[in-house]
Structure formats: C-alpha cells, structure tokens
Design a protein around this motif. Structure first.
Motif, PDB file in Angstrom:
ATOM      1  N   VAL A   1     -43.611  11.764   5.703  1.00  0.00           N
ATOM      2  CA  VAL A   1     -43.021  10.470   6.053  1.00  0.00           C
ATOM      3  C   VAL A   1     -41.582  10.427   5.577  1.00  0.00           C
ATOM      4  O   VAL A   1     -41.268  10.862   4.463  1.00  0.00           O
ATOM      5  N   LYS A   2     -40.704   9.926   6.444  1.00  0.00           N
ATOM      6  CA  LYS A   2     -39.300   9.782   6.070  1.00  0.00           C
ATOM      7  C   LYS A   2     -38.902   8.315   6.251  1.00  0.00           C
ATOM      8  O   LYS A   2     -39.169   7.737   7.312  1.00  0.00           O
ATOM      9  N   VAL A   3     -38.318   7.730   5.234  1.00  0.00           N
ATOM     10  CA  VAL A   3     -37.850   6.345   5.332  1.00  0.00           C
ATOM     11  C   VAL A   3     -36.327   6.362   5.227  1.00  0.00           C
ATOM     12  O   VAL A   3     -35.779   6.859   4.247  1.00  0.00           O
ATOM     13  N   THR A   4     -35.667   5.841   6.239  1.00  0.00           N
ATOM     14  CA  THR A   4     -34.200   5.788   6.219  1.00  0.00           C
ATOM     15  C   THR A   4     -33.730   4.335   6.211  1.00  0.00           C
ATOM     16  O   THR A   4     -33.926   3.612   7.184  1.00  0.00           O
ATOM     17  N   PRO A   5     -33.137   3.889   5.100  1.00  0.00           N
ATOM     18  CA  PRO A   5     -32.613   2.519   5.071  1.00  0.00           C
ATOM     19  C   PRO A   5     -31.424   2.365   6.006  1.00  0.00           C
ATOM     20  O   PRO A   5     -30.593   3.271   6.101  1.00  0.00           O
ATOM     21  N   HIS A   6     -31.377   1.256   6.729  1.00  0.00           N
ATOM     22  CA  HIS A   6     -30.178   0.920   7.504  1.00  0.00           C
ATOM     23  C   HIS A   6     -29.358  -0.044   6.659  1.00  0.00           C
ATOM     24  O   HIS A   6     -29.084   0.241   5.516  1.00  0.00           O
ATOM     25  N   HIS A   7     -29.075  -1.228   7.215  1.00  0.00           N
ATOM     26  CA  HIS A   7     -28.258  -2.162   6.449  1.00  0.00           C
ATOM     27  C   HIS A   7     -29.130  -3.262   5.851  1.00  0.00           C
ATOM     28  O   HIS A   7     -30.334  -3.315   6.085  1.00  0.00           O
ATOM     29  N   GLY A   8     -28.500  -4.119   5.123  1.00  0.00           N
ATOM     30  CA  GLY A   8     -29.241  -5.231   4.550  1.00  0.00           C
ATOM     31  C   GLY A   8     -28.287  -6.220   3.926  1.00  0.00           C
ATOM     32  O   GLY A   8     -27.066  -6.093   4.079  1.00  0.00           O
TER      33      GLY A   8
END
Ligand code: BES
Ligand code: MN
Ligand code: MN
Length: 462
Positions: A361-368
């Motif tokens: 599993v890969k989690v890539t944060p975008h913006h926030g």
C-alpha cells in the motif's frame, strides 16, 4: 453615503457584461493545458483593479500562477481592509453534463433565480464573487467615498491548494498588513436569509494505491488465489467507517471540539428544511454520523470521503481480469483544532497497518489546510452584520460552512488578523459541478452590500 443601490442599478448591464467577459477565459489551474488562459485572466483582473481606482497594481510572479496585488492607501491613520479572492476555477468535467458550454456564459432563469443566473464555470466560485469587490471598489472611488485604505490580493491557485500564496504571505507581511481580511468565496443560507460564514473546515487530501501482483492476471486462472487489489482497496475503504458512521482511524477524533448543547441549539435555529434538502438532491434519506443533524454533519463534524476510485477494466463489455493495481483519492474534512498534517500521518499509519499480506500500500499526501472559526463579537463581524442589515433589511445569521479555504488560517497565523467571510452564493449554485451558476440578484446585492462593510468597519474602528 451616496446609495450603492442606485449606482448598481445604473451600471448593472456593464457589471454583468464585464463579468461575462472574465468568465469566458478558462482559467483552470489544475490543468497545465490552460496555462496561457490562467495568465491572461491574471492580466484582466489586474486591469480591472486599475480601472476600479487602485493606485498601485502589481502582477507578482510566483513559482506557479501570478498573484495580483493592488492597493489604494488614502491615509495611513485609517484602517486597512485586505480583500482576498481567487481567479482560478475548477476543471469543468464532466463536460457532457453542462446544458450550455462552461466557458460560454449565458444568463438563464431558474426556480431560485427567477431574475436570471449566469451559467459558467467560476460564475460563483470565485470569479463572480471576487469581481463584486472590484465593482464595489469602483463605486467607492467613482463617488469619492472610499472611507479607508484597501489592499487586494487575488490568487490563481486556490483550487489547487494555494501553495505559492502561502510563501507569498510569509514573505510579504509588511506589504499585506491590515486590520481585517474580507473574502467572498462562501455562500449564504438563502436569498431572504442572509448569513455570515463563521467557520470553515480543514482538509487533508490523500491518494492511495494498492499494489498486488506484478502484472494484470486472468481472473479465472488466478482468481481466488491471489489478493485482488480492487477487492482489497474497497474492503479497506469500507472499514474506515464503523456501523455508526464514525471514522475508525485511531486518534482521528482526539482534538475534535465538541460543541456545547447551547451552541448546538443555537445552530439548530437556522432555517432548514430536511424535506427540501432531500428533494433538491433526489434522495429518499440523508446519511451520516449517528447522533448529529444534517447541518452538524456538514459543518462541525469531520468526515472522510472517497472522491475518486479506479483500476481494472472500465471499457465497454466485459473483460475478465484481476488488475495489478487499484487507486483512490480520499478527502478528510476537518474541524478547528484538528491539525491536518497530524491527521494525514494518522491516516497513512492506519491505512498501511490494515493492508493484508499479499498487497503493498502506498499513501501519497496531496494538499491540506487547517479549519477556521471566527467569533461573532469582533469588529469585522459587527460591521458585516450591519452591512447586511442595511441592504437585506434583516440581521444575518452566523453559519459554519463545510467547505475549506485553507489559506484563511494561515492569514491569521502570519498576518494576525481576522477574516470575515461575506459570501453571496447559494448551495444550489452547483460550484465545482456542471451548470455552475451565480444569481444576477446575488451578484448585484453583493456589490451593493460590500461598500457598507467598509463604512461600518471604519466607523467602528474609530
Ligand atoms: N470557495 C470554495 C470553498 C467554499 C465554498 C467554502 C462554499 C464554503 C462554502 C473553494 O474554492 C474550494 O473549493 N475549496 C476547496 C479546497 C481547496 C484546497 C481545493 C474545497 O473546499 O474543496
Ligand atoms: Mn472558491
Ligand atoms: Mn472552489
């Protein structure tokens, strides 16, 4: 003060045509194919601010799209209002669902806007609402009644996270110094129920990828014997809510502010019809976290939603295949005190921990960004309240919104001033959706109301 209403009446045709011209330029910040158009829009906004009477107008280059900064300083001892808005728009997709092309604005009447609404991408979010401020400025300078100093900061990357604006704000504290920040990029309860937005939700946006076998497989030859990334992804996503629709990520609710019963009772006084809400969306029932009303669910409670999900075969007919990868885009709306970076980390740790053996599993944060709440006893709120009372004949209701404008909390951190959110859109204006529109009445009412904010804020500040 010379009546803003008569000025608006006299110039309404031109006000509409000028906005229509601005809406014709497809300033889609998310899609690099529209780079020229985004830059052209910045130039047009700069010109309009000059024409409206600003003394200084600068097109400030950034690593992304330019920020327009403009001002008119009449007296250093008078208060300064900083107006923020954005000239970029969301992509128009799905384009087939528009009843008229998104960048060929037309005025059509609707049930809620019998006097007509401008249909175009950006009509409400935010070109139309931003342009109300330009025209209000024109009114004040043309009639010699600008009561205080004003600065404008109009960006072109709000819909993609305002990354370069954050840097700009940090590096230009002195230039942006102000007594209050004024934004029209939200909505109001109804045309006859004016409201001021006192809260915005924060946001954490992530993309996830579930990686199974090293190639797509025949779903007969391999089906049942290897983990199917799409099956796994959907199961993992489903587990993120429990049977009460609470989010299951450990620590997710740690800092969530619980409103008192009094505050919730106060909120419940705002006019709202569940029947109309359901009817407008063609749904038989609402859905959400147990123990909270619809208006609470979409404003004071945090959420987790899949915004897009894909993988495998989606073409015509059937193809028997186990895809090697599956993807989803997930947004979490946050409430004040939840830190978006902490939440992003919690999500990542949890999502990775629930992956079964047999997939990666890969989690890539975008913006926030952080949420925001503003008190109703500030000078800015009082001035806004009086402005609405003057032009609507009614006191506005404070309302927490479910949407996000992440830069607002950064404004408070860096510039130490409060933001007043005077929005004139309606929830039914379909922002981000096909057939986005903005009521002609709302647009003109905004131009009429804004100058009173300037007047009352200046008076109250004395
Ligand atoms: N103007 C909206 C936010 C909004 C709309 C707040 C209505 C309250 C009421 C803004 O342009 C927007 O769409 N924000 C994004 C977040 C941003 C980081 C892309 C959002 O809320 O999804
Ligand atoms: Mn907006
Ligand atoms: Mn938007």
């Amino acid at each position: 003060m010379q009546d803003s209403r008569s000025y608006v009446e006299k110039h309404q045709k031109r006000f509409l045509n000028e906005l229509i011209d601005l809406l014709k330029i497809p300033s889609i910040s998310a899609d690099s194919a529209y780079k020229k158009d985004v830059i052209n829009t910045a130039d047009e906004v700069a010109k309009s601010l000059k024409d409206a009477g600003c003394d200084t107008v600068e097109i400030c280059e950034t690593d992304g799209y330019p920020i327009i900064y403009a001002h008119k300083i009449i007296d250093k001892d008078l208060p300064t209002i900083l107006v923020y808005g954005h000239y970029d728009v969301q992509p128009p997709d799905p384009i087939d669902l528009w009843t008229s092309p998104p960048f060929e604005p037309v005025i059509k009447s609707t049930e809620l806007h019998p006097e007509g609404a401008i249909f175009a991408r950006g009509a409400c979010d935010d070109k139309g609402q931003m342009y109300m401020h330009v025209k209000a400025m024109e009114f004040m300078t043309q009639t010699n009644q600008l009561p205080c100093n004003v600065k404008f900061m109009i960006e072109g990357e709000e819909e993609v996270g305002s990354v370069n604006l954050a840097t700009f704000v940090k590096n230009n504290q002195e230039k942006l110094k102000n007594d209050v920040i004024l934004i029209s990029d939200t909505g109001m309860i109804a045309k006859d129920v004016p409201s001021i937005t006192t809260g915005l939700r924060g946001l954490s946006y992530v993309e996830v990828e579930v990686i199974g076998p090293n190639r797509d497989l025949h779903s007969g030859l391999y089906g049942g014997a290897v983990a199917n990334p799409i099956n796994v992804l959907t199961k993992m996503i489903a587990s993120l809510h429990d049977e009460n629709n609470h989010i299951t990520i450990p620590g997710f609710y740690n800092n969530v502010e619980e409103l008192s019963l009094e505050e919730r009772a106060e909120m419940a006084k705002a006019p709202f019809s569940l029947e109309n809400y359901k009817k407008a969306l063609d749904i038989e029932a609402v859905y959400g976290e147990n123990g909270y009303s619809t208006n609470e669910r979409n404003s004071i409670r945090p959420t987790l939603d899949v915004n897009g999900i894909w993988g495998g075969y989606t073409g015509e007919g059937a193809k028997t295949v186990i895809a090697s990868k599956a993807y989803a885009k997930i947004s979490m709306r946050l409430v004040p005190n939840q830190d978006w970076e902490t939440i992003t980390d919690l999500f990542k740790t949890h999502f990775e921990s629930i992956a079964p053996k047999g997939v990666k599993v890969k989690v890539t944060p975008h913006h926030g960004g952080q949420g925001y709440v503003t008190p109703i006893d500030s000078l800015g709120y009082q001035a806004a309240s009086k402005a609405y009372e003057t032009t609507f004949g009614k006191k506005p209701i404070p309302q927490r919104s479910g949407g996000s404008i992440p830069i607002v909390s950064l404004f408070e951190e860096e510039l130490k001033s409060k933001t007043i959110l005077m929005g004139f859109g309606l929830d039914s204006d379909a922002i981000h959706s096909p057939d986005e529109h903005f009521g002609v009445w709302n647009y003109l009412k905004g131009i009429e109301t804004i100058p009173y904010f300037y007047k009352y804020f200046t008076e109250l500040k004395k």
